[in-house]
Scaffold this motif. Structure first.
Motif, PDB file in Angstrom:
ATOM      1  N   SER A 153      36.666 -26.556 -15.259  1.00  0.00           N
ATOM      2  CA  SER A 153      35.897 -25.820 -14.245  1.00  0.00           C
ATOM      3  C   SER A 153      36.826 -25.258 -13.172  1.00  0.00           C
ATOM      4  N   PHE A 154      37.921 -25.951 -12.877  1.00  0.00           N
ATOM      5  CA  PHE A 154      38.891 -25.423 -11.908  1.00  0.00           C
ATOM      6  C   PHE A 154      39.526 -24.147 -12.435  1.00  0.00           C
ATOM      7  N   PHE A 155      39.948 -24.150 -13.710  1.00  0.00           N
ATOM      8  CA  PHE A 155      40.525 -22.936 -14.286  1.00  0.00           C
ATOM      9  C   PHE A 155      39.546 -21.769 -14.162  1.00  0.00           C
ATOM     10  N   GLU A 156      38.286 -21.997 -14.496  1.00  0.00           N
ATOM     11  CA  GLU A 156      37.301 -20.912 -14.470  1.00  0.00           C
ATOM     12  C   GLU A 156      37.046 -20.422 -13.042  1.00  0.00           C
ATOM     13  N   LYS A 157      36.839 -21.358 -12.122  1.00  0.00           N
ATOM     14  CA  LYS A 157      36.516 -20.966 -10.750  1.00  0.00           C
ATOM     15  C   LYS A 157      37.736 -20.379 -10.035  1.00  0.00           C
ATOM     16  N   TYR A 161      42.878 -27.092  -3.469  1.00  0.00           N
ATOM     17  CA  TYR A 161      42.368 -25.914  -4.157  1.00  0.00           C
ATOM     18  C   TYR A 161      41.059 -26.202  -4.901  1.00  0.00           C
ATOM     19  N   THR A 162      40.932 -27.386  -5.504  1.00  0.00           N
ATOM     20  CA  THR A 162      39.706 -27.677  -6.248  1.00  0.00           C
ATOM     21  C   THR A 162      38.492 -27.738  -5.326  1.00  0.00           C
ATOM     22  N   GLU A 163      38.706 -28.128  -4.076  1.00  0.00           N
ATOM     23  CA  GLU A 163      37.582 -28.145  -3.134  1.00  0.00           C
ATOM     24  C   GLU A 163      37.301 -26.745  -2.600  1.00  0.00           C
ATOM     25  N   VAL A 164      38.362 -26.001  -2.315  1.00  0.00           N
ATOM     26  CA  VAL A 164      38.193 -24.632  -1.834  1.00  0.00           C
ATOM     27  C   VAL A 164      37.527 -23.761  -2.898  1.00  0.00           C
ATOM     28  N   SER A 165      37.915 -23.965  -4.144  1.00  0.00           N
ATOM     29  CA  SER A 165      37.395 -23.148  -5.233  1.00  0.00           C
ATOM     30  C   SER A 165      36.064 -23.700  -5.743  1.00  0.00           C
ATOM     31  N   GLN A 166      35.049 -23.603  -4.904  1.00  0.00           N
ATOM     32  CA  GLN A 166      33.671 -23.961  -5.242  1.00  0.00           C
ATOM     33  C   GLN A 166      33.533 -25.415  -5.713  1.00  0.00           C
ATOM     34  N   THR A 220      43.250 -35.730 -12.432  1.00  0.00           N
ATOM     35  CA  THR A 220      41.939 -35.852 -11.778  1.00  0.00           C
ATOM     36  C   THR A 220      41.992 -36.863 -10.627  1.00  0.00           C
ATOM     37  N   ARG A 221      42.943 -37.797 -10.675  1.00  0.00           N
ATOM     38  CA  ARG A 221      43.121 -38.732  -9.543  1.00  0.00           C
ATOM     39  C   ARG A 221      43.532 -37.974  -8.285  1.00  0.00           C
ATOM     40  N   PHE A 222      44.306 -36.910  -8.447  1.00  0.00           N
ATOM     41  CA  PHE A 222      44.700 -36.113  -7.293  1.00  0.00           C
ATOM     42  C   PHE A 222      43.475 -35.417  -6.681  1.00  0.00           C
ATOM     43  N   MET A 223      42.594 -34.927  -7.561  1.00  0.00           N
ATOM     44  CA  MET A 223      41.395 -34.231  -7.100  1.00  0.00           C
ATOM     45  C   MET A 223      40.468 -35.166  -6.333  1.00  0.00           C
ATOM     46  N   LEU A 232      41.360 -37.655  -4.262  1.00  0.00           N
ATOM     47  CA  LEU A 232      41.904 -38.169  -3.001  1.00  0.00           C
ATOM     48  C   LEU A 232      41.017 -37.758  -1.821  1.00  0.00           C
ATOM     49  N   ARG A 233      41.109 -38.519  -0.740  1.00  0.00           N
ATOM     50  CA  ARG A 233      40.304 -38.206   0.441  1.00  0.00           C
ATOM     51  C   ARG A 233      40.694 -36.869   1.048  1.00  0.00           C
ATOM     52  N   SER A 234      41.998 -36.556   1.020  1.00  0.00           N
ATOM     53  CA  SER A 234      42.483 -35.298   1.583  1.00  0.00           C
ATOM     54  C   SER A 234      43.849 -34.990   0.974  1.00  0.00           C
ATOM     55  N   PRO A 235      44.334 -33.744   1.092  1.00  0.00           N
ATOM     56  CA  PRO A 235      45.675 -33.415   0.586  1.00  0.00           C
ATOM     57  C   PRO A 235      46.773 -34.254   1.236  1.00  0.00           C
ATOM     58  N   ALA A 236      46.571 -34.662   2.474  1.00  0.00           N
ATOM     59  CA  ALA A 236      47.586 -35.442   3.181  1.00  0.00           C
ATOM     60  C   ALA A 236      47.840 -36.788   2.517  1.00  0.00           C
ATOM     61  N   ASP A 237      46.847 -37.308   1.804  1.00  0.00           N
ATOM     62  CA  ASP A 237      47.002 -38.609   1.150  1.00  0.00           C
ATOM     63  C   ASP A 237      47.985 -38.575  -0.019  1.00  0.00           C
ATOM     64  N   ALA A 238      48.341 -37.375  -0.477  1.00  0.00           N
ATOM     65  CA  ALA A 238      49.242 -37.274  -1.625  1.00  0.00           C
ATOM     66  C   ALA A 238      50.624 -37.863  -1.312  1.00  0.00           C
ATOM     67  N   LYS A 239      51.060 -37.762  -0.070  1.00  0.00           N
ATOM     68  CA  LYS A 239      52.384 -38.281   0.300  1.00  0.00           C
ATOM     69  C   LYS A 239      52.440 -39.796   0.138  1.00  0.00           C
ATOM     70  N   ALA A 240      51.452 -40.491   0.685  1.00  0.00           N
ATOM     71  CA  ALA A 240      51.410 -41.950   0.552  1.00  0.00           C
ATOM     72  C   ALA A 240      51.195 -42.337  -0.903  1.00  0.00           C
ATOM     73  N   GLY A 241      50.347 -41.586  -1.597  1.00  0.00           N
ATOM     74  CA  GLY A 241      50.111 -41.858  -3.009  1.00  0.00           C
ATOM     75  C   GLY A 241      51.378 -41.741  -3.825  1.00  0.00           C
TER      76      GLY A 241
END
Length: 508
Positions: A112-116, A100-105, A263-266, A268-277
């Motif tokens: 800035s995520f809350f605002e966007k 979402y942080t990448e999709v939202s500008q 912010t570590r989640f933001m 990541l290389r991609s959302p898919a990396d969250a599983k391994a993380g």
């Protein structure tokens, strides 16, 4: 060569290693996105270890073992709550927040995520979130500096201010020049050092007391309830016991709103990396918490069998056992692990404060800067916050644990529900988010400063509930339908759907 000299040599090696990592990160930082989020290129293992190290601080090596040494296994409820909270955070927040942080500008900070995400043209939500970050984190960083000063005072007899200046100076240098990447890479090294220390010390201690049977016997002799996770359930009101457990385990609620962790989640290389993380991060957390708990429990029996060895402060049980069982050089590395826990948290918080100053306040005011100028401003932001925190830390009587608990509750109560609602509820509005965040923060502040309330229930619980309820009610009473929000929300869900489909296909 004296024991303290060996230990100082080990700590000096550690400090130089952190500065070296900071220099490497400095060479790889070119613009504000690099400085604040490492260009969204973190490997899941790096993100996981960094989040764990930034999270735990000195509590893991001193606070948790000290509490269990003094009161028994009942105090482990806080570790249980934190582990569950961390797992839920990685499972339900990490992939969505990354997408979402990448999709939202391309939002690179929580404000800035809350605002966007909510399309708040008034900027009030972003400003309020930034102010909350600066206030709470300045005191949070200060508490780490206080802990560092006390560490050198108690371990080596140094002047409090000297120890404070050393740790603050080294942390400031590698954070100011290395930025988010510098803080993250040093976090990984610090997390591995903490892991090695917390696994090794209890294993050696068990052998020193003659095996597990002797260790358990020694624990029960000193404290019959030492191994009872449900100690006190039959004493007094069962309701009060349950309230006590909920209050202690409620620390886990704080994870959803901790800027220096999510912010570590933001990044990541991609959302898919969250599983391994998630697997790496929770594995690290479980093993280190078990190591801290085992160290305290074995220590109960060891010091009972060796009364000539004095343990004046329960929070030093981990440090003292390492000095007893290991060569001074190795013991010095264990002491460095405590510094690693303190410094990793401080560096992560300094970067978040810097981003609040530059990305969410300076740039928001309409200032025009080149990428190099923005990075320089980010470094100046780190310096400013560190100086203020240092001045606050000059008082050695500052309460470290109270400040940490209060700041954790503040972020968890004010930000946590908004992060979850932003990621899972389309109908959240900017007005609802602002009202909930402000009232939640006020609730934490008021509740935490009334002894009769805070002693009954940790202030994060009422703060979290107030933010959640107010945000939902205000959003329902004054709904806003913005096509751009609908489009971005659907785009985020579609990206996550593709990620899940790819994962399923890979398993077939």
């Amino acid at each position: 060569m004296s024991d303290s000299t060996y230990q100082l040599i080990a700590i000096a090696i550690y400090m130089l290693a952190m500065l070296g990592i900071g220099y490497v990160a400095y060479r790889r930082t070119s613009d504000l996105d690099d400085y604040m989020l490492a260009g969204r290129g973190l490997h899941p293992a790096v993100a996981a270890l960094s989040a764990g190290a930034a999270d735990m601080s000195g509590w893991l090596l001193m606070g948790l073992p000290g509490a269990i040494y003094a009161s028994g296994l009942f105090e482990a409820w806080i570790a249980i709550g934190l582990t569950i909270g961390a797992w839920l955070n990685w499972k339900f927040v990490a992939p969505r927040l990354r997408a979402y942080t990448e999709v939202s500008q391309n939002a690179i900070t929580i404000p800035s995520f809350f605002e966007k995400r909510l399309k708040d043209s008034s900027h009030l939500l972003r400003i309020a979130a930034s102010v909350i970050i600066l206030v709470f984190f300045t005191f949070y960083v200060s508490s780490g500096m206080v802990a560092a000063g006390k560490f050198f005072d108690s371990s080596f007899g140094w002047n409090y201010t000297t120890g404070l200046m050393l740790v603050a100076g080294v942390t400031l240098v590698y954070t100011m020049f290395g930025g988010f990447l510098g803080a993250t890479l040093t976090d990984v090294a610090q997390g591995l050092l903490m892991f090695a220390a917390l696994v090794t010390v209890p294993i050696v201690a068990v052998f020193a007391v003659g095996g597990l049977d002797n260790a358990f016997a020694g624990m029960r002799e000193v404290n019959p309830d030492a191994l009872n996770l449900f100690a006190g359930i039959g004493e007094g009101s069962a309701l009060m016991w349950v309230v006590g457990v909920i209050s202690t385990a409620a620390w886990g609620l704080g994870y959803f709103g901790q800027p220096h962790i999510i912010t570590r989640f933001m990044a990541l290389r991609s959302p898919a990396d969250a599983k391994a993380g998630r697997r790496i991060g929770i594995g690290w957390m479980v093993l280190t918490c078990l190591g801290a708990i085992a160290t305290a429990l074995v220590g109960i029996g060891y010091f009972a069998d060796n009364p000539e060895k004095q343990l004046e402060d329960p929070e030093t049980v981990f440090l003292l056992l390492s000095q007893i069982f290991f060569h001074p050089l190795v013991a010095g590395l264990v002491l460095a692990a405590v510094l690693a826990a303190i410094m990793s948290t401080m560096s992560s918080q300094l970067v978040v404060c810097s981003s609040a100053l530059v990305e969410d306040l300076y740039n928001l005011a309409g200032r025009r800067s080149t990428p190099k100028q923005e990075v320089m401003l980010g470094r100046l932001g780190v310096l400013v916050v560190a100086i203020i925190a240092f001045l606050l830390a000059l008082n050695p009587d500052s309460s470290v644990l109270e400040l940490v608990a209060f700041a954790w509750a503040g972020f968890g109560g004010a930000f946590g529900p908004l992060v979850l609602l932003s990621l899972y509820w389309r109908d959240l509005t900017a007005k609802g988010a602002l009202a909930g965040m402000v009232l939640g923060a006020v609730t934490v502040f008021v509740w935490g400063n009334i002894e009769s309330l805070s002693s009954t229930m940790y202030e994060i619980v009422p703060g979290f509930l107030v933010t959640l309820i107010v945000a939902v009610v205000v959003s329902k009473l004054a709904p806003e339908h913005k096509p751009e929000i609908e489009q971005e929300f659907s785009q985020m869900e579609a990206e996550l759907g593709r990620t899940h489909a790819e994962e399923r296909a890979a398993q077939v």
